[in-house]
Each structure stands twice: as structure tokens, then as C-alpha cells.
Write a protein that holds these residues in place. Structure first.
Motif, PDB file in Angstrom:
ATOM      1  N   VAL A  99      29.361  43.640  37.805  1.00  0.00           N
ATOM      2  CA  VAL A  99      30.787  43.837  37.513  1.00  0.00           C
ATOM      3  C   VAL A  99      31.221  45.179  38.078  1.00  0.00           C
ATOM      4  O   VAL A  99      30.627  46.219  37.743  1.00  0.00           O
ATOM      5  CB  VAL A  99      31.051  43.796  35.992  1.00  0.00           C
ATOM      6  N   TYR A 100      32.255  45.152  38.924  1.00  0.00           N
ATOM      7  CA  TYR A 100      32.734  46.397  39.537  1.00  0.00           C
ATOM      8  C   TYR A 100      34.260  46.458  39.516  1.00  0.00           C
ATOM      9  O   TYR A 100      34.942  45.463  39.750  1.00  0.00           O
ATOM     10  CB  TYR A 100      32.229  46.525  40.975  1.00  0.00           C
ATOM     11  N   ASN A 101      34.755  47.656  39.250  1.00  0.00           N
ATOM     12  CA  ASN A 101      36.188  47.929  39.258  1.00  0.00           C
ATOM     13  C   ASN A 101      36.607  48.470  40.617  1.00  0.00           C
ATOM     14  O   ASN A 101      35.963  49.367  41.161  1.00  0.00           O
ATOM     15  CB  ASN A 101      36.533  48.946  38.164  1.00  0.00           C
ATOM     16  N   LEU A 102      37.680  47.895  41.190  1.00  0.00           N
ATOM     17  CA  LEU A 102      38.235  48.362  42.460  1.00  0.00           C
ATOM     18  C   LEU A 102      39.293  49.420  42.159  1.00  0.00           C
ATOM     19  O   LEU A 102      40.315  49.116  41.527  1.00  0.00           O
ATOM     20  CB  LEU A 102      38.870  47.211  43.246  1.00  0.00           C
ATOM     21  N   ARG A 103      39.067  50.643  42.606  1.00  0.00           N
ATOM     22  CA  ARG A 103      39.968  51.739  42.265  1.00  0.00           C
ATOM     23  C   ARG A 103      41.244  51.727  43.109  1.00  0.00           C
ATOM     24  O   ARG A 103      42.195  52.435  42.789  1.00  0.00           O
ATOM     25  CB  ARG A 103      39.250  53.081  42.440  1.00  0.00           C
ATOM     26  N   ASN A 104      41.256  50.935  44.188  1.00  0.00           N
ATOM     27  CA  ASN A 104      42.441  50.854  45.052  1.00  0.00           C
ATOM     28  C   ASN A 104      42.738  49.395  45.378  1.00  0.00           C
ATOM     29  O   ASN A 104      42.980  49.037  46.520  1.00  0.00           O
ATOM     30  CB  ASN A 104      42.212  51.668  46.332  1.00  0.00           C
ATOM     31  N   GLY A 105      42.710  48.561  44.348  1.00  0.00           N
ATOM     32  CA  GLY A 105      42.850  47.125  44.546  1.00  0.00           C
ATOM     33  C   GLY A 105      44.211  46.668  45.003  1.00  0.00           C
ATOM     34  O   GLY A 105      44.357  45.545  45.493  1.00  0.00           O
ATOM     35  N   ASP A 106      45.223  47.500  44.866  1.00  0.00           N
ATOM     36  CA  ASP A 106      46.556  47.088  45.320  1.00  0.00           C
ATOM     37  C   ASP A 106      46.678  47.163  46.842  1.00  0.00           C
ATOM     38  O   ASP A 106      47.597  46.580  47.423  1.00  0.00           O
ATOM     39  CB  ASP A 106      47.639  47.936  44.650  1.00  0.00           C
ATOM     40  N   ARG A 107      45.739  47.874  47.509  1.00  0.00           N
ATOM     41  CA  ARG A 107      45.794  47.989  48.970  1.00  0.00           C
ATOM     42  C   ARG A 107      44.569  47.399  49.662  1.00  0.00           C
ATOM     43  O   ARG A 107      44.630  47.142  50.870  1.00  0.00           O
ATOM     44  CB  ARG A 107      45.952  49.464  49.370  1.00  0.00           C
ATOM     45  N   PHE A 108      43.474  47.223  48.938  1.00  0.00           N
ATOM     46  CA  PHE A 108      42.272  46.621  49.506  1.00  0.00           C
ATOM     47  C   PHE A 108      42.061  45.250  48.886  1.00  0.00           C
ATOM     48  O   PHE A 108      42.104  45.095  47.666  1.00  0.00           O
ATOM     49  CB  PHE A 108      41.046  47.487  49.250  1.00  0.00           C
ATOM     50  N   SER A 109      41.789  44.244  49.728  1.00  0.00           N
ATOM     51  CA  SER A 109      41.636  42.874  49.242  1.00  0.00           C
ATOM     52  C   SER A 109      40.247  42.326  49.573  1.00  0.00           C
ATOM     53  O   SER A 109      39.915  42.142  50.747  1.00  0.00           O
ATOM     54  CB  SER A 109      42.705  41.965  49.856  1.00  0.00           C
ATOM     55  N   TYR A 110      39.439  42.057  48.524  1.00  0.00           N
ATOM     56  CA  TYR A 110      38.199  41.309  48.718  1.00  0.00           C
ATOM     57  C   TYR A 110      38.498  39.865  49.107  1.00  0.00           C
ATOM     58  O   TYR A 110      37.751  39.229  49.841  1.00  0.00           O
ATOM     59  CB  TYR A 110      37.392  41.303  47.422  1.00  0.00           C
ATOM     60  N   ARG A 111      39.619  39.331  48.586  1.00  0.00           N
ATOM     61  CA  ARG A 111      39.943  37.927  48.829  1.00  0.00           C
ATOM     62  C   ARG A 111      40.255  37.640  50.302  1.00  0.00           C
ATOM     63  O   ARG A 111      39.992  36.553  50.810  1.00  0.00           O
ATOM     64  CB  ARG A 111      41.112  37.514  47.941  1.00  0.00           C
ATOM     65  N   LEU A 160      37.341  35.157  50.596  1.00  0.00           N
ATOM     66  CA  LEU A 160      37.921  33.856  50.252  1.00  0.00           C
ATOM     67  C   LEU A 160      38.977  33.377  51.234  1.00  0.00           C
ATOM     68  O   LEU A 160      39.405  32.222  51.169  1.00  0.00           O
ATOM     69  CB  LEU A 160      38.551  33.906  48.850  1.00  0.00           C
ATOM     70  N   GLN A 161      39.435  34.271  52.085  1.00  0.00           N
ATOM     71  CA  GLN A 161      40.440  33.943  53.098  1.00  0.00           C
ATOM     72  C   GLN A 161      41.771  33.474  52.497  1.00  0.00           C
ATOM     73  O   GLN A 161      42.551  32.789  53.148  1.00  0.00           O
ATOM     74  CB  GLN A 161      39.933  32.863  54.077  1.00  0.00           C
ATOM     75  N   SER A 162      42.033  33.840  51.251  1.00  0.00           N
ATOM     76  CA  SER A 162      43.286  33.453  50.604  1.00  0.00           C
ATOM     77  C   SER A 162      44.343  34.545  50.692  1.00  0.00           C
ATOM     78  O   SER A 162      45.435  34.400  50.129  1.00  0.00           O
ATOM     79  CB  SER A 162      43.046  33.099  49.139  1.00  0.00           C
ATOM     80  N   GLU A 163      44.031  35.644  51.385  1.00  0.00           N
ATOM     81  CA  GLU A 163      44.990  36.708  51.625  1.00  0.00           C
ATOM     82  C   GLU A 163      44.806  37.236  53.047  1.00  0.00           C
ATOM     83  O   GLU A 163      43.851  36.864  53.742  1.00  0.00           O
ATOM     84  CB  GLU A 163      44.826  37.847  50.605  1.00  0.00           C
ATOM     85  N   TRP A 164      45.693  38.099  53.459  1.00  0.00           N
ATOM     86  CA  TRP A 164      45.659  38.693  54.793  1.00  0.00           C
ATOM     87  C   TRP A 164      45.764  40.202  54.647  1.00  0.00           C
ATOM     88  O   TRP A 164      46.777  40.713  54.174  1.00  0.00           O
ATOM     89  CB  TRP A 164      46.811  38.139  55.625  1.00  0.00           C
TER      90      TRP A 164
END
Length: 335
Positions: free
Chosen positions: A153-165, A169-173
Motif C-alpha cells: 500500500v502506497y500513498n501518491l504525494r502528487n496524484g493530481d498530476r501523476f497518473s499510474y492509470r 491501465l491505459q484509462s487516462e492520458w
């Protein structure tokens, strides 16, 4: 569904929260779209018994299949199904591995959660000739198996600008380069077991783990890391991520002489790498995801290592679902 009779079957389910306050200058989301994918992948969970400075490591590898699969993502749900068809796999000199590799991944805007359940039986020793008297063949262990369970389990500290998806998952760009620190922790439990000593008899004199036929362990601890996506000309991207974890672990080794326990601190890490092309309609990428787990036993200063990984080539197309399909999946839409 029985576990061990299956050979080369993969099922994955990935749950993903819908977009939460993404910075539209960096990330474009495709929530109303269905993301369909066609891919080839190969998974593995290998075992390494470390030797000392003058002795080579013993590297047991599974004879896993190259799998062909299809999948789809819609809003909060991703399902992938793949199978190792015989015409893709004709390598018979490494024995047979029976395996079931289950993974579940949760990607929200600010969190990533990975759940693992892996069951493998049947390994060969790499390279050829090691462990036997024939340099033209592999030393094969159909009795050697592993079970591995894990949660990271990991928290993304800049998730509003970095996308794992966008990468996984290819569900974002991901339209602009961005990165994020990752802070969290991991827990693992697992075992290695065989009908006789894991170290081949021809090599037993060189390894202090020579009498061990089973190992069980559990370990947990905090971790941290970093993830970054480099974007070129808006469409081409390269994503890399790594987390390092310092676990405190308890292991138990089994031999003919009895059992022995060991408490130790072991460094573990998870890495991900993806490169490809992304647009509003198409995505094509090559990816690798790996995990290294170290276990220290009482019989030796050298570690046992569980190395898991997945190589994948993926082609993706996004499209709006038709009226009939839309009615069937509307339960995934936000209320």
C-alpha cells in the motif's frame, strides 16, 4: 476451480476509483469510455538461493507460458483474461510448471494497493548442466513449489498530476511530464517446499543450505519510493517507478534434523517500467513489473530471494459503449 491442475492461466482484476480532482493540464481521463485491450504477457516467480562470494547463486526458474489475452476497463473496473495457448509455447526441455497467478490492483488518485497470490509448482535450475552431469540438459525439479501472498500500500504525494492509470491501465492520458513520491508499507507471507533438499546433491558440499527442504516466512515493514512519467511530444511516454522496503521478518527452515528460526531485517523492492504511445483513441506500450523479496534463514548468511515479474506488450483502443452495452454496465456509473 482447482489451483494446481491449471497450467499457464492468468486472471487479473483491477479496481480503480473514478477521477478525483486530476489536474487537467497534466492528465486527461476517459471515464465514459470503454478501454479495450489485446495483449501478450509472460509472468514468473523465480527462486534464488544465494551462494557465498566464490559460489554462484542457485537460480530456480518456472517454465511459464507466453500468454495471449484480452481485457477491458470501464470506470472503476478492469478485467483481464489470458491463456498460454500451446501454439505459443513449445519449450519442453525445462519440465512442466503448474501455476496460478492472481493479482488485484487498486488505483485511486492518491493511493495504489497491490494484492498478490501466487502458486507455482515445477522448476528448473538455470543454466543448463548445473546440478546434474549432463551439460546439455536442465536440472528439473517437478516437486519444488512456492506459495506467496503479499499486500503493498502506497500513498501518491502528487496524484493530481501523476497518473499510474495512464501507464498501467491505459484509462487516462498523461499529457505532461510529472512525478510523485510514494510512501507506504508492505506485508508478505510465503513458503518454499520440496520432497527432498532444495540444493541438488551434486552441489550440496558448496552450500550451507544443503539440508533445507522447506522454508516458511512472514515479514512486514515501511517503504518509500518515487514514480515519474516523461512525456515527449504529448504522445510518447516513459514511466518508471520503484519502492524500497525495509522489512522485519521471521523465517523457519525445515530439515531432517528439525526446524530453525531466524528474525532479520531484509531490503525488498518493487519496480515498474512502461514505454509507449498514448492518445485519445489509441495506446500501445511495453511494460515490465517486478518484485524482489529477500528472506534470511538461520542456516546461512545468504538469502533466499523470491523474484516475481510480468512482461507485457499491449495494444489498446478506447470507444464509447453502445446503448445495449451501456445498459449492462451502468451500475458502474457514479450516482
Amino acid at each position: 476451480m482447482a489451483l494446481m491442475p491449471l497450467t499457464g492461466y492468468v486472471q487479473e482484476r483491477k479496481w480503480v476509483a473514478r477521477a478525483e480532482k486530476a489536474d487537467s493540464n497534466y492528465i486527461e481521463t476517459f471515464d465514459p469510455y470503454l478501454t479495450g485491450r489485446y495483449y501478450f504477457s509472460q509472468k514468473y516467480t523465480s527462486i534464488i538461493l544465494e551462494g557465498n562470494r566464490k559460489i554462484a547463486d542457485l537460480r530456480y526458474r518456472p517454465n511459464t507460458t507466453l500468454n495471449m489475452g484480452v481485457g477491458a476497463t470501464y470506470r472503476s473496473l478492469t478485467i483481464n483474461l489470458a491463456y498460454g495457448f500451446p501454439f505459443l509455447n513449445r519449450d519442453k526441455d525445462k519440465g512442466t510448471t503448474k501455476w496460478l497467478d492472481l493479482q488485484s490492483h487498486v488505483y485511486t488518485r492518491n493511493w495504489s494497493i497491490d494484492v498478490f497470490g501466487q502458486f507455482y509448482k515445477g522448476y528448473f535450475l538455470f543454466p543448463k548442466g548445473l546440478g546434474n552431469n549432463d551439460t546439455r540438459s536442465f536440472y528439473v525439479r517437478p516437486d519444488l513449489g512456492i506459495s506467496l501472498f503479499g499486500l503493498a500500500v502506497y500513498n501518491l504525494r502528487n496524484g493530481d498530476r501523476f497518473s499510474y492509470r495512464a501507464a498501467m491501465l491505459q484509462s487516462e492520458w498523461q499529457k505532461k511530464s510529472a512525478g510523485t513520491w510514494l510512501v507506504g508499507g508492505e506485508i508478505y507471507a510465503g513458503s518454499i517446499s520440496a520432497d527432498s533438499a532444495i540444493v541438488p546433491s551434486l552441489l550440496s558440499v558448496s552450500y550451507s543450505q544443503r539440508d533445507i527442504r522447506r522454508i516458511r516466512f512472514v515479514e512486514l515493514g515501511p517503504g518509500a519510493g518515487y514514480a515519474y512519467t516523461l512525456v515527449a511530444a504529448r504522445h510518447f511516454f516513459l514511466t518508471g517507478a520503484a519502492t524500497f522496503n525495509a522489512n522485519i521478518g521471521l523465517s523457519r527452515e525445515f530439515s531432517e534434523k528439525g526446524t530453525s528460526d531466524k528474525i532479520s531485517i531484509s531490503p525488498n523492492f518493487i519496480y515498474r517500467g512502461v514505454m509507449g504511445y498514448n492518445s485519445r483513441v489509441w495506446n500501445m506500450n511495453i511494460s515490465v513489473v517486478g518484485n524482489s523479496i529477500s528472506v534470511r534463514g538461520a542456516s546461512s548468511r545468504q538469502d533466499y530471494q523470491f523474484n516475481t515479474g510480468n512482461y507485457r506488450l499491449t495494444l489498446v483502443k478506447r470507444f464509447l459503449p453502445g446503448p445495449k452495452l451501456k445498459r449492462k454496465i451502468k451500475w458502474l456509473d457514479p450516482k
